[in-house]
Structures are given as structure tokens and as C-alpha cells.
Design a protein around this motif. Structure first.
Motif: not given
Length: 244
Positions: A192-203
């Protein structure tokens, strides 16, 4: 509802919702109704029902009757929202917070938390401390799951911070149901538009995330991305095993 009981379906539901000794739904009882049946009954009687009818439903030993009580509470919340009756909205939210223990399985949490608590907090950031109070209740699985799943409404509104903070706090949670809920909300952020946030969390956290949480979180990523984050976890696990 009792007249619609189906013993064969009830036996299936008892297995599905883990009602055996030592399982998270231990001791719960089922009539054997399917969810569409319960929803149809709630719609049939919602115009005749009020807040006074909900406590007896939530006190029922039958899972489906408690579900009916929560579905009715959602109906009353939506009616109050249409009337812009803030006093009633506050009353319903307070009642829901006091009744979480009656929603003692994941379906009874997931169907209600976003539509009542999550919806209420969407436009009231000053009251989101309620999420963290629930999340801090160690040993209260359903209260903690309510906190996590309620963020779905905020995620849908493009607000990710609360879900991310809660998920970070649940990285060391012992229960698989919290890993699933946290990973699910992470997946929703990416969706829902937060892919950058997700990837940062995963990193930052993938090497130490519970495997179930990680699998849920990366479900909609590309095969290459999924493989990358799974390898980070595998490497961290091997390193920990070697040190031990």
C-alpha cells in the motif's frame, strides 16, 4: 444460531482454530456455523439490537455467538460514525478495549480491531498511545495482536510509523501468531505504497526476524529479493549456531 448447529463442521473448526490442550484456542467451543451464516444473521437483526445486547453475546461459550457480538459492535460503530456521534464512538471503543479477552482467537481479533480501534485512531493520533499500552501487555496475546492488526487501517491511510514501531517491538515475541500478524502488516505496508519503508525495515532487521514474520513480510517481493532476505536470515542463524 444454535438451531443452525452442524456437528461435523464444528469438529473441523475446533481443529482449525487449535482448541486442543495446550493450544492457543484451548477449550473454545463451536456450533459449526460458517462465517457468512453469522454475518447474515447479524444483518437480519442489527436494526433491532443495541449495545445492551452485546455483552450476553460476548459472554457466550460458543465461538460463533461471540463473533456475532463483535460483528454487531462493528455495525453500531459504523452507525455512530455516520451520525458523527463522537460520544458513542468513544463509548464503543472503550467497551471494545474492555472486551478483548472475549475475542480469544485470531479471527475474532482480525475482523474487529481494524474496523473499530484502527478506524477510531486513524484521525486521532493523540490517542495512539492505546496501541502501545496493549502491545506492552506481556502474556496477553490477544491484546497484543489487537495492537498490531489495528494498524492495518492506518497503513491503508498511508501511515506506517506505528506499525513499524510495533513490529520492531515484537521481533522477540515468543508466539507464532504475533510473528504472523507483524509480517502481515509489513506486507501490507509494501503493498500500500510503503515499499521503501518495508525494504528499510528488512535491511535493518531481516537477519534477526523470526522466520514466519519474514516469510509473511516478503511475500509480495520479487523472487530475487525474497531469496536475498532469506539468505540474510539463514546466515545469521548459522552464525549464532556456530557461536553457541
Amino acid at each position: 444460531m444454535e438451531a443452525l448447529a452442524d456437528e461435523k463442521q464444528a469438529t473441523h473448526l475446533m481443529r482449525f482454530f487449535k482448541t486442543g490442550p495446550g493450544e492457543y484456542g484451548e477449550g473454545d467451543r463451536f456450533l459449526g456455523l460458517r462465517v457468512p451464516q453469522t454475518r447474515t444473521l447479524v444483518k437480519e437483526f442489527r436494526s433491532q439490537a443495541g449495545m445492551a445486547d452485546i455483552p450476553p453475546l460476548l459472554d457466550s461459550p460458543w465461538h460463533e455467538v461471540r463473533l456475532a457480538g463483535f460483528l454487531l459492535l462493528i455495525e453500531l460503530y459504523q452507525q455512530a460514525k455516520k451520525r458523527r456521534d463522537n460520544t458513542m464512538l468513544c463509548h464503543i471503543v472503550d467497551f471494545y478495549l474492555s472486551a478483548i479477552e472475549h475475542g480469544n482467537n485470531w479471527d475474532l481479533v482480525d475482523v474487529v480491531a481494524p474496523k473499530i480501534l484502527g478506524d477510531y485512531l486513524l484521525d486521532r493520533p493523540e490517542e495512539r498511545h492505546l496501541l502501545y499500552q496493549l502491545a506492552a501487555m506481556d502474556g496477553r496475546l490477544w491484546h497484543q495482536r489487537v495492537a498490531m492488526v489495528a494498524t492495518w487501517t492506518m497503513i491503508s491511510g498511508g501511515e506506517y510509523d506505528d506499525a513499524l514501531r510495533l513490529a520492531e517491538g515484537f521481533l522477540t515475541h515468543r508466539h507464532d501468531l504475533m510473528h504472523k500478524a507483524s509480517g502481515w502488516m509489513m506486507r501490507e505496508i509494501g503493498k500500500r505504497g510503503g515499499m521503501t519503508y518495508l525494504l528499510d525495515f528488512l535491511d535493518r532487521h531481516a537477519p534477526h526476524m523470526p522466520r514466519t514474520m519474514l516469510r509473511y513480510a516478503i511475500e509480495r517481493l520479487s523472487p530475487e529479493q525474497r531469496q536475498y532476505y532469506m539468505k540474510l536470515t539463514d546466515s545469521a542463524m548459522r552464525s549464532t549456531k556456530y557461536k553457541n
